[in-house]
Design a protein around this motif. Structure first.
Motif, mmCIF file in Angstrom:
data_model
loop_
_atom_site.group_PDB
_atom_site.id
_atom_site.type_symbol
_atom_site.label_atom_id
_atom_site.label_comp_id
_atom_site.label_asym_id
_atom_site.label_seq_id
_atom_site.Cartn_x
_atom_site.Cartn_y
_atom_site.Cartn_z
ATOM 1 N N SER A 1 134.023 -22.160 -6.683
ATOM 2 C CA SER A 1 133.410 -21.165 -7.541
ATOM 3 C C SER A 1 132.732 -21.723 -8.664
ATOM 4 O O SER A 1 131.332 -21.342 -8.936
ATOM 5 C CB SER A 1 134.227 -20.068 -8.131
ATOM 6 O OG SER A 1 135.046 -19.373 -7.064
ATOM 7 N N SER A 2 133.363 -22.886 -9.214
ATOM 8 C CA SER A 2 132.465 -23.523 -10.398
ATOM 9 C C SER A 2 130.962 -24.155 -9.762
ATOM 10 O O SER A 2 130.048 -24.571 -10.595
ATOM 11 C CB SER A 2 133.422 -24.513 -11.087
ATOM 12 O OG SER A 2 133.803 -25.550 -10.181
ATOM 13 N N TYR A 3 131.169 -24.566 -8.565
ATOM 14 C CA TYR A 3 130.042 -25.181 -7.863
ATOM 15 C C TYR A 3 128.666 -24.405 -7.878
ATOM 16 O O TYR A 3 127.738 -24.630 -7.698
ATOM 17 C CB TYR A 3 130.256 -25.533 -6.473
ATOM 18 C CG TYR A 3 131.223 -26.604 -6.516
ATOM 19 C CD1 TYR A 3 131.749 -27.504 -7.451
ATOM 20 C CD2 TYR A 3 131.889 -26.713 -5.250
ATOM 21 C CE1 TYR A 3 132.719 -28.600 -7.671
ATOM 22 C CE2 TYR A 3 133.075 -27.794 -5.082
ATOM 23 C CZ TYR A 3 133.326 -28.521 -6.228
ATOM 24 O OH TYR A 3 134.462 -29.318 -6.013
ATOM 25 N N CYS A 4 128.826 -22.952 -8.218
ATOM 26 C CA CYS A 4 127.679 -21.976 -8.108
ATOM 27 C C CYS A 4 126.542 -22.131 -9.226
ATOM 28 O O CYS A 4 125.707 -21.724 -8.850
ATOM 29 C CB CYS A 4 128.591 -20.647 -8.200
ATOM 30 S SG CYS A 4 129.361 -20.190 -6.451
ATOM 31 N N GLN A 5 127.259 -22.785 -10.305
ATOM 32 C CA GLN A 5 126.291 -22.994 -11.264
ATOM 33 C C GLN A 5 126.068 -24.506 -11.562
ATOM 34 O O GLN A 5 127.159 -25.394 -11.549
ATOM 35 C CB GLN A 5 126.828 -22.266 -12.548
ATOM 36 C CG GLN A 5 125.993 -22.450 -13.685
ATOM 37 C CD GLN A 5 126.325 -21.297 -14.741
ATOM 38 O OE1 GLN A 5 125.678 -20.518 -15.400
ATOM 39 N NE2 GLN A 5 127.494 -21.475 -15.307
ATOM 40 N N VAL A 6 124.812 -25.008 -11.733
ATOM 41 C CA VAL A 6 124.518 -26.307 -11.970
ATOM 42 C C VAL A 6 124.254 -26.447 -13.331
ATOM 43 O O VAL A 6 123.412 -25.704 -13.815
ATOM 44 C CB VAL A 6 123.316 -26.899 -10.971
ATOM 45 C CG1 VAL A 6 123.074 -28.358 -11.722
ATOM 46 C CG2 VAL A 6 123.657 -26.438 -9.745
ATOM 47 N N LEU A 7 125.011 -27.387 -14.126
ATOM 48 C CA LEU A 7 124.854 -27.560 -15.630
ATOM 49 C C LEU A 7 124.274 -29.149 -15.727
ATOM 50 O O LEU A 7 124.720 -29.799 -15.108
ATOM 51 C CB LEU A 7 126.216 -27.168 -16.239
ATOM 52 C CG LEU A 7 126.986 -25.913 -15.777
ATOM 53 C CD1 LEU A 7 128.296 -25.902 -16.769
ATOM 54 C CD2 LEU A 7 126.046 -24.752 -16.469
ATOM 55 N N ALA A 8 123.767 -29.076 -17.045
ATOM 56 C CA ALA A 8 123.244 -30.241 -17.361
ATOM 57 C C ALA A 8 124.456 -31.186 -18.057
ATOM 58 O O ALA A 8 125.189 -30.846 -18.970
ATOM 59 C CB ALA A 8 122.109 -30.253 -18.407
ATOM 60 N N PRO A 9 124.619 -32.136 -17.333
ATOM 61 C CA PRO A 9 125.842 -33.087 -17.623
ATOM 62 C C PRO A 9 125.599 -33.617 -19.056
ATOM 63 O O PRO A 9 126.661 -34.152 -19.985
ATOM 64 C CB PRO A 9 125.914 -34.180 -16.719
ATOM 65 C CG PRO A 9 124.640 -34.341 -16.262
ATOM 66 C CD PRO A 9 124.100 -32.999 -16.238
ATOM 67 N N PHE A 10 124.264 -33.824 -19.537
ATOM 68 C CA PHE A 10 123.991 -34.462 -21.099
ATOM 69 C C PHE A 10 122.558 -33.754 -21.372
ATOM 70 O O PHE A 10 121.834 -33.347 -20.596
ATOM 71 C CB PHE A 10 123.940 -35.961 -20.733
ATOM 72 C CG PHE A 10 123.298 -36.514 -19.745
ATOM 73 C CD1 PHE A 10 121.776 -36.739 -19.957
ATOM 74 C CD2 PHE A 10 123.713 -36.728 -18.542
ATOM 75 C CE1 PHE A 10 120.765 -37.130 -18.881
ATOM 76 C CE2 PHE A 10 122.918 -37.562 -17.736
ATOM 77 C CZ PHE A 10 121.393 -37.483 -17.705
ATOM 78 N N ALA A 11 122.430 -34.023 -22.584
ATOM 79 C CA ALA A 11 121.085 -33.416 -23.186
ATOM 80 C C ALA A 11 119.941 -34.618 -22.874
ATOM 81 O O ALA A 11 120.069 -35.775 -22.538
ATOM 82 C CB ALA A 11 121.209 -33.502 -24.814
ATOM 83 N N GLY A 12 118.630 -33.668 -22.357
ATOM 84 C CA GLY A 12 117.674 -34.636 -22.002
ATOM 85 C C GLY A 12 116.492 -34.105 -21.266
ATOM 86 O O GLY A 12 116.458 -32.788 -21.795
ATOM 87 N N ARG A 13 115.478 -34.617 -20.603
ATOM 88 C CA ARG A 13 114.737 -33.725 -19.938
ATOM 89 C C ARG A 13 114.554 -33.632 -18.318
ATOM 90 O O ARG A 13 114.987 -34.958 -17.808
ATOM 91 C CB ARG A 13 113.169 -34.462 -20.420
ATOM 92 C CG ARG A 13 113.150 -34.237 -22.185
ATOM 93 C CD ARG A 13 111.896 -34.990 -22.411
ATOM 94 N NE ARG A 13 110.630 -34.111 -22.102
ATOM 95 C CZ ARG A 13 109.411 -34.243 -22.289
ATOM 96 N NH1 ARG A 13 109.185 -35.438 -23.073
ATOM 97 N NH2 ARG A 13 108.674 -33.463 -22.062
ATOM 98 N N VAL A 14 114.026 -32.855 -17.754
ATOM 99 C CA VAL A 14 114.001 -32.703 -16.404
ATOM 100 C C VAL A 14 112.833 -33.624 -15.988
ATOM 101 O O VAL A 14 111.730 -33.205 -16.192
ATOM 102 C CB VAL A 14 113.797 -31.114 -15.603
ATOM 103 C CG1 VAL A 14 113.786 -31.195 -14.319
ATOM 104 C CG2 VAL A 14 115.245 -30.465 -16.313
ATOM 105 N N ALA A 15 113.090 -34.729 -15.198
ATOM 106 C CA ALA A 15 111.821 -35.434 -14.637
ATOM 107 C C ALA A 15 111.444 -34.962 -13.221
ATOM 108 O O ALA A 15 110.044 -35.549 -12.960
ATOM 109 C CB ALA A 15 112.320 -37.010 -14.561
ATOM 110 N N LYS A 16 112.148 -34.374 -12.716
ATOM 111 C CA LYS A 16 111.660 -33.833 -11.239
ATOM 112 C C LYS A 16 112.576 -32.698 -10.752
ATOM 113 O O LYS A 16 113.854 -32.898 -10.932
ATOM 114 C CB LYS A 16 111.709 -35.059 -10.193
ATOM 115 C CG LYS A 16 111.218 -34.551 -9.100
ATOM 116 C CD LYS A 16 110.963 -36.002 -8.053
ATOM 117 C CE LYS A 16 110.321 -35.769 -6.529
ATOM 118 N NZ LYS A 16 110.257 -36.835 -5.912
ATOM 119 N N VAL A 17 111.892 -31.875 -10.085
ATOM 120 C CA VAL A 17 112.724 -30.751 -9.503
ATOM 121 C C VAL A 17 112.629 -30.931 -7.976
ATOM 122 O O VAL A 17 111.397 -30.704 -7.419
ATOM 123 C CB VAL A 17 112.276 -29.292 -9.963
ATOM 124 C CG1 VAL A 17 112.857 -28.196 -9.152
ATOM 125 C CG2 VAL A 17 112.247 -29.260 -11.405
#
Length: 260
Positions: free
Chosen positions: A144-160
């Motif tokens: 159930s925890s896989y249902c949400q994707v969390l950022a493992p560290f502070a940063g910037r999204v380089a690509k989606v």
């Protein structure tokens, strides 16, 4: 006749000697080439983030929410995406019910054991069923925890890599994330210079994209030499923070104290 032949040969040689300067003028002339710069003292460098990763899907499902966007700055543990988790939540409920039933059965077996209505083996088996059901519930909670994707560290999204409402399989790349921390300077130097290198040694980094020079120092020296390229990999840290620098920029580095 022999004398005339000799005279003809001499005349031909004299004419060739006379025409030689004209040939020399038409022929390519060797020019003095200045010696190349000391390539051993100038090294190619690349700026890399302290942390970078590709976040992938840990489950198969459909994306119902996509919060992370290209170039966005995110905090640690910030939600980036959410999956449709109806099935995972249903499995979690089933696992919780099975655990409750196993515990009730164990309590009943213990009560009967006090009355000598059952033996120790039946109590032990009931206890094992509780442990099994507890493990199943833990697995359901993890899924159930896989249902949400969390950022493992502070940063910037380089690509989606995905789009909203897209159905993906487990292992599908979702986001490229780079940290907001200090940048690392990566470089390879000839292994012959290894004896002169040590952590803390200063160097000057020239970045092509900014046209500026930045002071830095060696932070890490690789423990292995590349036997094919005969180079050793280094990492350096910039002495200060420069907002105009971002990961992926490149340039050259020079060791100012190197007089080889």
């Amino acid at each position: 006749m022999p004398n005339r032949a000799c005279e003809s040969a001499v005349m031909i040689l004299l004419s060739l000697a006379t025409a030689l300067p004209a040939w020399a003028e038409d022929a390519p002339q060797a020019t003095h080439v200045p010696p190349p710069l000391d390539e051993a003292a100038t090294i190619r460098v690349l700026l890399a983030p302290e942390l970078e990763t590709t976040l992938s899907s840990q489950m198969a499902g459909t994306l119902t929410e996509l919060r992370g966007s290209f170039g966005q700055r995110v905090a640690k543990s910030a939600p980036l995406a959410r999956f449709n988790c109806s099935e995972a939540q249903a499995r979690a409920k089933v696992a919780a019910a099975e655990l409750a039933m196993a515990r009730q059965n164990l309590d009943a077996k213990k009560s009967l054991r006090k009355l000598d209505a059952v033996g120790d083996l039946e109590v032990s088996m009931a206890n094992t069923e509780v442990q099994k059901a507890d493990g199943a519930q833990a697995m359901a909670a993890a899924q159930s925890s896989y249902c949400q994707v969390l950022a493992p560290f502070a940063g910037r999204v380089a690509k989606v890599h995905v789009k909203p409402y897209q159905t993906v399989s487990a292992g599908t790349p979702l986001f490229d994330l780079v940290s907001d921390g200090d940048l690392k300077v990566r470089l390879n130097v000839p292994s012959t210079r290894l004896k002169h290198l040590k952590p803390g040694m200063p160097l000057e980094v020239n970045i092509v994209e900014t046209g500026k020079q930045y002071p830095a120092h060696i932070s890490v020296i690789n423990a292995r030499v590349d036997a094919v390229a005969q180079t050793v990999e280094l990492e350096a840290q910039l002495d200060n923070k420069y907002p105009e620098l971002i990961a992926g920029m490149s340039g050259t580095a020079r060791f100012p104290d190197d007089h080889e």
